[in-house]
Design a protein around this motif. Structure first.
Motif, PDB file in Angstrom:
ATOM      1  N   ALA A 112       0.738  -1.209   0.220  1.00  0.00           N
ATOM      2  CA  ALA A 112      -0.173  -0.129  -0.115  1.00  0.00           C
ATOM      3  C   ALA A 112       0.905   1.117  -0.157  1.00  0.00           C
ATOM      4  O   ALA A 112       0.501   2.193  -0.522  1.00  0.00           O
ATOM      5  N   ALA A 113       1.945   1.248   0.752  1.00  0.00           N
ATOM      6  CA  ALA A 113       2.972   2.183   0.517  1.00  0.00           C
ATOM      7  C   ALA A 113       4.281   1.942   0.243  1.00  0.00           C
ATOM      8  O   ALA A 113       5.154   1.540   0.972  1.00  0.00           O
ATOM      9  N   PRO A 114       4.441   1.962  -1.195  1.00  0.00           N
ATOM     10  CA  PRO A 114       5.928   1.735  -1.482  1.00  0.00           C
ATOM     11  C   PRO A 114       7.146   2.475  -1.093  1.00  0.00           C
ATOM     12  O   PRO A 114       6.868   3.577  -0.590  1.00  0.00           O
ATOM     13  N   ALA A 115       8.043   1.633  -0.805  1.00  0.00           N
ATOM     14  CA  ALA A 115       9.244   2.196  -0.017  1.00  0.00           C
ATOM     15  C   ALA A 115       9.857   3.458  -0.893  1.00  0.00           C
ATOM     16  O   ALA A 115       9.703   3.258  -2.229  1.00  0.00           O
ATOM     17  N   PRO A 173      10.040   3.588   8.294  1.00  0.00           N
ATOM     18  CA  PRO A 173       9.829   3.055   9.686  1.00  0.00           C
ATOM     19  C   PRO A 173      10.010   1.508   9.841  1.00  0.00           C
ATOM     20  O   PRO A 173      10.547   1.120  10.835  1.00  0.00           O
ATOM     21  N   SER A 174       9.767   0.734   8.717  1.00  0.00           N
ATOM     22  CA  SER A 174       9.758  -0.661   8.867  1.00  0.00           C
ATOM     23  C   SER A 174      11.207  -1.118   8.964  1.00  0.00           C
ATOM     24  O   SER A 174      11.711  -2.027   9.840  1.00  0.00           O
ATOM     25  N   ARG A 175      12.125  -0.490   8.321  1.00  0.00           N
ATOM     26  CA  ARG A 175      13.367  -0.568   8.292  1.00  0.00           C
ATOM     27  C   ARG A 175      13.990  -0.178   9.588  1.00  0.00           C
ATOM     28  O   ARG A 175      15.155  -0.932  10.256  1.00  0.00           O
ATOM     29  N   ARG A 176      13.729   0.989  10.264  1.00  0.00           N
ATOM     30  CA  ARG A 176      14.002   1.328  11.659  1.00  0.00           C
ATOM     31  C   ARG A 176      13.635  -0.034  12.706  1.00  0.00           C
ATOM     32  O   ARG A 176      14.588  -0.127  13.655  1.00  0.00           O
ATOM     33  N   ALA A 177      12.483  -0.488  12.655  1.00  0.00           N
ATOM     34  CA  ALA A 177      11.847  -1.368  13.256  1.00  0.00           C
ATOM     35  C   ALA A 177      12.809  -2.762  13.304  1.00  0.00           C
ATOM     36  O   ALA A 177      13.019  -3.211  14.302  1.00  0.00           O
ATOM     37  N   GLN A 229       6.363  -1.095  25.491  1.00  0.00           N
ATOM     38  CA  GLN A 229       6.114  -0.071  26.395  1.00  0.00           C
ATOM     39  C   GLN A 229       7.225   1.234  26.088  1.00  0.00           C
ATOM     40  O   GLN A 229       6.961   2.252  26.366  1.00  0.00           O
ATOM     41  N   ARG A 230       8.356   0.499  25.802  1.00  0.00           N
ATOM     42  CA  ARG A 230       9.638   1.621  25.594  1.00  0.00           C
ATOM     43  C   ARG A 230       9.630   2.079  24.575  1.00  0.00           C
ATOM     44  O   ARG A 230      10.471   3.213  24.139  1.00  0.00           O
ATOM     45  N   GLN A 231       9.275   1.194  23.347  1.00  0.00           N
ATOM     46  CA  GLN A 231       9.598   1.673  21.968  1.00  0.00           C
ATOM     47  C   GLN A 231       8.339   1.679  21.247  1.00  0.00           C
ATOM     48  O   GLN A 231       8.148   0.805  20.080  1.00  0.00           O
ATOM     49  N   PRO A 232       7.497   2.239  21.604  1.00  0.00           N
ATOM     50  CA  PRO A 232       5.913   1.922  20.989  1.00  0.00           C
ATOM     51  C   PRO A 232       5.873   2.268  19.402  1.00  0.00           C
ATOM     52  O   PRO A 232       5.262   1.795  18.889  1.00  0.00           O
ATOM     53  N   GLN A 233       6.841   3.289  19.044  1.00  0.00           N
ATOM     54  CA  GLN A 233       6.772   3.631  17.437  1.00  0.00           C
ATOM     55  C   GLN A 233       7.222   2.312  16.728  1.00  0.00           C
ATOM     56  O   GLN A 233       6.810   1.976  16.043  1.00  0.00           O
ATOM     57  N   ASN A 234       8.285   1.770  17.146  1.00  0.00           N
ATOM     58  CA  ASN A 234       8.987   0.650  16.397  1.00  0.00           C
ATOM     59  C   ASN A 234       8.028  -0.705  16.623  1.00  0.00           C
ATOM     60  O   ASN A 234       7.780  -1.287  15.903  1.00  0.00           O
ATOM     61  N   TRP A 235       7.364  -0.405  17.937  1.00  0.00           N
ATOM     62  CA  TRP A 235       6.117  -1.953  17.990  1.00  0.00           C
ATOM     63  C   TRP A 235       5.285  -1.684  17.311  1.00  0.00           C
ATOM     64  O   TRP A 235       4.764  -2.618  16.732  1.00  0.00           O
ATOM     65  N   ARG A 236       4.705  -0.487  17.000  1.00  0.00           N
ATOM     66  CA  ARG A 236       3.483  -0.363  16.188  1.00  0.00           C
ATOM     67  C   ARG A 236       3.692  -0.494  14.912  1.00  0.00           C
ATOM     68  O   ARG A 236       2.828  -1.280  14.049  1.00  0.00           O
ATOM     69  N   THR A 237       4.921  -0.406  14.295  1.00  0.00           N
ATOM     70  CA  THR A 237       5.495  -0.400  12.825  1.00  0.00           C
ATOM     71  C   THR A 237       5.826  -1.699  12.736  1.00  0.00           C
ATOM     72  O   THR A 237       5.171  -2.594  11.639  1.00  0.00           O
ATOM     73  N   LEU A 238       6.523  -2.466  13.656  1.00  0.00           N
ATOM     74  CA  LEU A 238       6.588  -4.006  13.425  1.00  0.00           C
ATOM     75  C   LEU A 238       5.266  -4.901  13.298  1.00  0.00           C
ATOM     76  O   LEU A 238       5.185  -5.608  12.448  1.00  0.00           O
ATOM     77  N   VAL A 255       4.791  -7.044  10.151  1.00  0.00           N
ATOM     78  CA  VAL A 255       5.295  -8.002  10.652  1.00  0.00           C
ATOM     79  C   VAL A 255       5.702  -9.082   9.552  1.00  0.00           C
ATOM     80  O   VAL A 255       6.977  -9.668   9.725  1.00  0.00           O
ATOM     81  N   GLU A 256       4.946  -9.428   8.503  1.00  0.00           N
ATOM     82  CA  GLU A 256       5.337 -10.416   7.687  1.00  0.00           C
ATOM     83  C   GLU A 256       6.383 -10.045   6.676  1.00  0.00           C
ATOM     84  O   GLU A 256       7.370 -10.875   6.332  1.00  0.00           O
ATOM     85  N   ALA A 257       6.748  -8.657   6.338  1.00  0.00           N
ATOM     86  CA  ALA A 257       7.619  -8.477   5.620  1.00  0.00           C
ATOM     87  C   ALA A 257       8.965  -8.235   6.335  1.00  0.00           C
ATOM     88  O   ALA A 257       9.953  -8.702   5.797  1.00  0.00           O
ATOM     89  N   ILE A 258       8.716  -8.019   7.454  1.00  0.00           N
ATOM     90  CA  ILE A 258       9.978  -7.894   8.427  1.00  0.00           C
ATOM     91  C   ILE A 258      10.404  -9.370   8.595  1.00  0.00           C
ATOM     92  O   ILE A 258      11.692  -9.510   8.545  1.00  0.00           O
ATOM     93  N   ARG A 259       9.431 -10.211   8.908  1.00  0.00           N
ATOM     94  CA  ARG A 259       9.917 -11.365   9.314  1.00  0.00           C
ATOM     95  C   ARG A 259      10.565 -12.107   7.983  1.00  0.00           C
ATOM     96  O   ARG A 259      11.796 -12.781   7.999  1.00  0.00           O
ATOM     97  N   SER A 260      10.198 -11.828   6.807  1.00  0.00           N
ATOM     98  CA  SER A 260      10.872 -12.366   5.617  1.00  0.00           C
ATOM     99  C   SER A 260      12.175 -11.762   5.427  1.00  0.00           C
ATOM    100  O   SER A 260      12.858 -12.700   5.051  1.00  0.00           O
ATOM    101  N   ARG A 261      12.318 -10.466   5.513  1.00  0.00           N
ATOM    102  CA  ARG A 261      13.687  -9.855   5.365  1.00  0.00           C
ATOM    103  C   ARG A 261      14.609 -10.502   6.487  1.00  0.00           C
ATOM    104  O   ARG A 261      15.859 -10.845   6.071  1.00  0.00           O
TER     105      ARG A 261
END
Length: 234
Positions: free
Chosen positions: A9-12, A26-30, A43-52, A56-62
């Motif tokens: 939906a949102a190409p890099a 954001p996904s790269r940072r997560a 709790q401590r990294q809410p932005q990275n957590w929400r992005t993850l 999640v599936e794209a990050i898991r694949s990378r």
């Protein structure tokens, strides 16, 4: 019609001239936070957590492309990576490990016991003085080096802080109490626990013919299978 994934939906966008990456920034940072370790916390990294969670599936694949497995616990709000166990068991070890001393392991065992024995799913706090008193039981009966033993405990405590397993609170400086990270529920498995119990029982001079002679592991402790050292990424 199939719903597009977040990556579709949102190409890099290119982040530098020769950038060929396909994940959004954001996904790269997560993903970078996961690899850097030791874990990502809701709790401590809410932005990275929400992005993850959103990608999640794209990050898991990378991560799988570089022999890493992603572990996500939605209930406790923690995620971390560990080296993948391939079929040929010859995968490169991408995540660096931190060696653990006997005192480090004794401290971790105590912290995890406090975590799993607490009622409810709230935060678990521990006092520094309480932990120090408990660790005195692992001191050799013949040892008279009080300063040296205290120095070893201090070094282990600092290591747990550095790796985010003991978390400072706004009042830690005054009351000496720290939060035990919930990730310890996941990364210290029953085999390690039984082995450590046997080791320290022998250190205390107790007769332990085998691990079965030790107190049984609670059901909640059967959640983890991964070696703790893989998560203590330096």
């Amino acid at each position: 019609m199939t719903e597009p994934t977040s990556a579709e939906a949102a190409p890099a966008e290119k982040l530098w001239a020769s950038d060929t990456g396909t994940l959004r920034e954001p996904s790269r940072r997560a993903m970078a936070a996961l690899i850097k370790g030791p874990y990502v916390s809701a709790q401590r990294q809410p932005q990275n957590w929400r992005t993850l969670l959103g990608d999640v599936e794209a990050i898991r694949s990378r991560l799988a492309d570089i022999f890493l497995e992603l572990v996500v616990d939605d209930e406790r709000g923690v995620a971390f990576v560990r080296s993948a166990q391939t079929y040929d068991e010859d995968a490169p070890q991408v995540v660096r490990t931190a060696p653990l001393t006997l005192m480090d392991t004794a401290l971790l065992l105590h912290l995890r016991r406090e975590l799993v024995s607490s009622s409810g799913a709230g935060r678990v706090m521990v006092g520094k003085d309480e932990v120090y008193e408990h660790l005195q039981t692992y001191r050799g009966q013949e040892s008279t080096d009080d300063a040296g033993f205290t120095k070893r405990i201090n070094a282990s405590w600092r290591k747990m802080e550095q790796h985010g397993l003991l978390l400072r609170t706004p009042t830690s400086a005054t009351d000496g109490r720290f939060e035990i990270s919930p990730v310890l529920r996941l990364i210290f498995g029953p085999e390690q626990i039984e082995a450590v119990r046997a080791e320290y029982a022998q250190m205390r001079g107790e007769h332990t013919p085998d691990a079965d002679a030790l107190p049984p592991v609670k059901d909640d402790e059967n959640e983890a299978e991964e070696d703790l050292e893989e998560v203590l990424d330096e």
